[in-house]
Design an enzyme around this catalytic site. Structure first.
Site, mmCIF file in Angstrom:
data_model
loop_
_atom_site.group_PDB
_atom_site.id
_atom_site.type_symbol
_atom_site.label_atom_id
_atom_site.label_comp_id
_atom_site.label_asym_id
_atom_site.label_seq_id
_atom_site.Cartn_x
_atom_site.Cartn_y
_atom_site.Cartn_z
ATOM 1 N N ASP A 83 0.858 -1.184 0.000
ATOM 2 C CA ASP A 83 0.000 0.000 0.000
ATOM 3 C C ASP A 83 0.899 1.240 0.000
ATOM 4 O OD1 ASP A 83 -2.947 1.047 0.721
ATOM 5 O OD2 ASP A 83 -1.481 2.207 1.864
ATOM 6 N N ASN A 121 -2.509 13.002 -3.244
ATOM 7 C CA ASN A 121 -3.641 13.515 -4.029
ATOM 8 C C ASN A 121 -4.045 14.913 -3.577
ATOM 9 O OD1 ASN A 121 -4.151 11.483 -5.907
ATOM 10 N ND2 ASN A 121 -5.372 10.292 -4.472
ATOM 11 N N ASP A 139 -2.584 9.655 -10.066
ATOM 12 C CA ASP A 139 -2.684 8.608 -11.088
ATOM 13 C C ASP A 139 -1.322 8.310 -11.703
ATOM 14 O OD1 ASP A 139 -5.366 8.418 -10.628
ATOM 15 O OD2 ASP A 139 -5.983 9.506 -12.435
ATOM 16 N N GLU A 177 -4.770 2.384 -4.061
ATOM 17 C CA GLU A 177 -3.305 2.445 -4.081
ATOM 18 C C GLU A 177 -2.678 1.144 -3.591
ATOM 19 O OE1 GLU A 177 -4.639 4.428 -0.176
ATOM 20 O OE2 GLU A 177 -5.369 4.165 -2.228
#
Length: 419
Positions: free
Chosen positions: A152, A160, A169, A195
């Site tokens: 992760d 973000n 992304d 993620e």
């Protein structure tokens, strides 16, 4: 496989078949009609596809042709091309070669899209479920360990929030590339969701998977990401336990990953349990042996002699692999000998089929190239010590013998027996 099973159950695949100007039918080898597009219904109709006809078609060599009588009175017979379509049969009305090639390319592309994650290009969760089931079954059969790594991205929400979702992304795309670049030839990478990524590591104990996970962790941290700077990941490792369900296995690797998070992130946590320690104490599980039967004969003496030799070489490899005191050099030499024989056999078989004007030669040659490439990968992996014998045995028994020699090769048996 029914209409709703496997990748053919994907809505995009069915829509592509429906909109084609060709008449298309997909049949189950058991006798069922799984799919008819409007053009096939208009030109021929369902009534022409009787269970007896489907049984007859499933027993023919592929590709083949059949003339079908349309339901409409007075209509001329329609020439239909019959092709293998995974576990099913694909019927194409008429013989427009360019459009058939376009159909094949479109189906292959749809299959690829249905199994890959569109953002990162790695395998998706659907494909992971399929491969997990196969690897768990293989592990149980061959007493070979298999491990999972769940990772992760640390503080991904902050990436973000600070940089925008477009940068997030891009981080995921670059992360997929870095992870893929750090895997071994036998490993598979999947995007689990958000993620989170999963690595499936066949023939690997939790100790070996820990080494792999640490390598991946360092690879991610080593260089800053474009527009996002330093990115780290937390990883959990768990080896499959005998008889354990897929959900229980995932729960263990998920807990391990969260221990890595709670321990400070940017680290690897391992569930130190697995079936491999038990299997090491019992090295006397049954040795696999391939047994030649007369029903395997093609009718061509040279091809059959080479097939029998392939059986002998494969059995020699399996005896070396399961010896009480395995000799790595003898095993590697036996594998190299088989690969050399396979290459010579494929070349010879293709010359024979060309002389007999076998219509499926192009596809058969393509299958040969794929198998030979796979055989060389396994040869290199065995010689370097990068993998154990599980993938080797699976390749010999399932891919080379069952799927190719005893299935794909049967498409030309009738041609050779007609001499």
């Amino acid at each position: 496989m029914g209409m709703d099973d496997g990748w053919f159950g994907d809505r995009a695949v069915r829509e592509a078949m429906t909109g084609l100007s060709l008449g298309i039918a997909v049949l189950s080898r058991s006798g069922a009609v799984d799919f008819l597009n409007p053009r096939f219904l208009q030109e021929i109709g369902r009534e022409a596809l009787t269970p007896e006809l489907i049984t007859d078609l499933s027993q023919r060599g592929m590709p083949s042709h059949v003339s079908l009588q349309p339901a409409a009175n007075g209509a001329a017979d329609v020439d239909v091309l019959v092709l293998p379509f995974g576990e099913q049969l694909l019927l194409v009305a008429g013989e427009p070669h360019r459009e058939i090639a376009e159909l094949r390319n479109r189906v292959e592309e749809l299959e690829r899209l249905s199994t890959t994650d569109r953002l990162t290009g790695v395998w998706n969760r659907l494909q992971m479920d399929r491969m997990l089931d196969a690897e768990m079954s293989r592990s149980a059969r061959h007493h070979q360990p298999v491990s999972l790594i769940l990772l992760d991205v640390d503080h991904f929400k902050g990436i973000n929030d600070s940089n925008g979702h477009a940068v997030g992304d891009q981080v995921l795309r670059e992360l997929g590339e870095r992870l893929a670049g750090g895997l071994r030839i036998l490993d598979s990478l999947f995007r689990w969701g958000g993620e989170e990524f999963v690595v499936l590591a066949p023939e690997t104990t939790f100790g070996g998977a820990e080494v792999l996970a640490e390598r991946l962790r360092a690879r991610v941290e080593a260089e800053p990401f474009a527009d996002a700077g330093r990115v780290t990941v937390s990883l959990g490792v768990a080896e499959h336990l005998s008889g354990e369900s897929r959900d229980d296995w995932f729960e263990r690797v998920d807990r391990a990953m969260y221990r890595a998070k709670l321990g400070g992130r940017n680290r690897v946590a391992v569930d130190r349990r697995g079936g491999s320690d038990l299997w090491k104490q019992d090295r006397h599980h049954a040795v696999i042996e391939l047994v030649w039967q007369d029903s395997y004969a093609s009718g061509h003496p040279e091809i059959d002699a080479e097939h029998r030799m392939l059986f002998e070489l494969a059995n020699r490899i399996m005896r070396e692999a399961f010896a009480s005191e395995p000799d790595h050099e003898r095993l590697a030499t036996a594998v190299s000998t088989l690969v050399e024989h396979v290459q010579q056999h494929f070349e010879h078989e293709e010359r024979i089929l060309e002389a007999h004007e076998f219509p499926g030669l192009a596809g058969h040659s393509k299958a040969h190239r794929h198998l030979l490439r796979r055989a060389r990968e396994i040869e290199e992996s065995i010689r370097s010590g990068a993998s154990g014998t599980g993938s080797l045995i699976e390749f010999l028994a399932r891919e080379l013998v069952l799927r190719h020699m005893l299935t794909a090769d049967r498409t030309f048996f009738g041609l050779l027996n007609a001499d």
